[in-house]
Enzyme design. Sequence first.
Site, mmCIF file in Angstrom:
data_model
loop_
_atom_site.group_PDB
_atom_site.id
_atom_site.type_symbol
_atom_site.label_atom_id
_atom_site.label_comp_id
_atom_site.label_asym_id
_atom_site.label_seq_id
_atom_site.Cartn_x
_atom_site.Cartn_y
_atom_site.Cartn_z
ATOM 1 N N ARG A 52 0.912 -1.125 0.030
ATOM 2 C CA ARG A 52 -0.131 0.061 -0.066
ATOM 3 C C ARG A 52 0.909 1.477 0.144
ATOM 4 O O ARG A 52 1.861 1.265 0.905
ATOM 5 C CB ARG A 52 -1.050 0.004 1.231
ATOM 6 C CG ARG A 52 -1.879 1.158 1.188
ATOM 7 C CD ARG A 52 -3.106 0.925 2.180
ATOM 8 N NE ARG A 52 -2.636 -0.009 3.428
ATOM 9 C CZ ARG A 52 -3.214 0.331 4.391
ATOM 10 N NH1 ARG A 52 -3.727 1.614 4.853
ATOM 11 N NH2 ARG A 52 -2.826 -0.177 5.756
ATOM 12 N N GLU A 62 0.849 -1.616 9.928
ATOM 13 C CA GLU A 62 1.357 -0.447 10.092
ATOM 14 C C GLU A 62 0.304 0.642 10.055
ATOM 15 O O GLU A 62 1.018 1.860 10.653
ATOM 16 C CB GLU A 62 1.987 -0.301 8.548
ATOM 17 C CG GLU A 62 2.650 1.097 8.395
ATOM 18 C CD GLU A 62 3.655 1.053 6.849
ATOM 19 O OE1 GLU A 62 3.804 2.131 6.682
ATOM 20 O OE2 GLU A 62 3.960 0.057 6.623
#
Length: 292
Positions: free
Chosen positions: A54, A93
């Site tokens: 991402r 994350e």
Amino acid sequence: MRDKNRGLGRGLDSLIINTDIDLNDFDNLKNKENLPGLQMVEIGEIIPNKNQPRKTFDKDKIAELADSIKMNGIIQPIVLRKTDKGSEIVAGERRWRAAKIAGLKEVPCIYKEIDDEQNMIFAIIENMQREDLNPIEEAEGVQKLIDKFSLTQEEVAKSIGKSRPYVSNLLRILTLDDKTKEYVTNGKITVGHARVLVGMNEQKQKDYLTLICEKDLSVRELEKYVREKRAVNSGNKKKLKKNSQVLAIEAELKKTLGTKVSIDMGAKKNIVAIECYGREELERIIEILQNL
């Protein structure tokens, strides 16, 4: 020679700990048998996953998560692995970013011993399962797996729990013009629209992007428009008229071969077109035809 049976397709069960955690109760939780290896790690010691597929993080959603962390603590431990550069994130994350915004000095974590390949696979799977990746990021992550570890589309498909045609179709959108990929990333068009544009030159893609947005075309409407446009350009509108039998045959061939098949009935000749992208897919289709 790489090992074909090295455990691809392993799920996230060994990484994701589905247990609610309140930071205020951490001292009582860390000795529980169902949370082996849980420990507090200083935020400054943690580094992002270099293989994180991402590329974009929604600032508003991160801020919402930070507010939740301030109120309730971190719900799920962050999964880390030790590297030469420090404690690298395997999963979590978003939680790590939100925890920094929330002002936490340390966060609950669990360390796992995994290699680069598993790390990349887990990063992609975690985001896909949570629907955090846009189609372009997902496609780039899959392509990176193929390139870095010399995996086949079939192996990648098994690793991420998808079908081989899904992976093949996903990778096709990477051949699109940068502007088209930007529209997919920003949600201005769907991945369905993007697939229709695969194979067109840069100018045609731009023209169709404008048309899609101005007329708010659905994927089916775009497909119809493109077919009609091609028929006009070829000077053979009869190709648009297919009876139910021909359409049924096309559908059956598509199911058998796992790719789009078009039958064009002409006055003097008939054309059966089988779409394939790349040598691997061509060899797969040839093998199917030979075995029929």
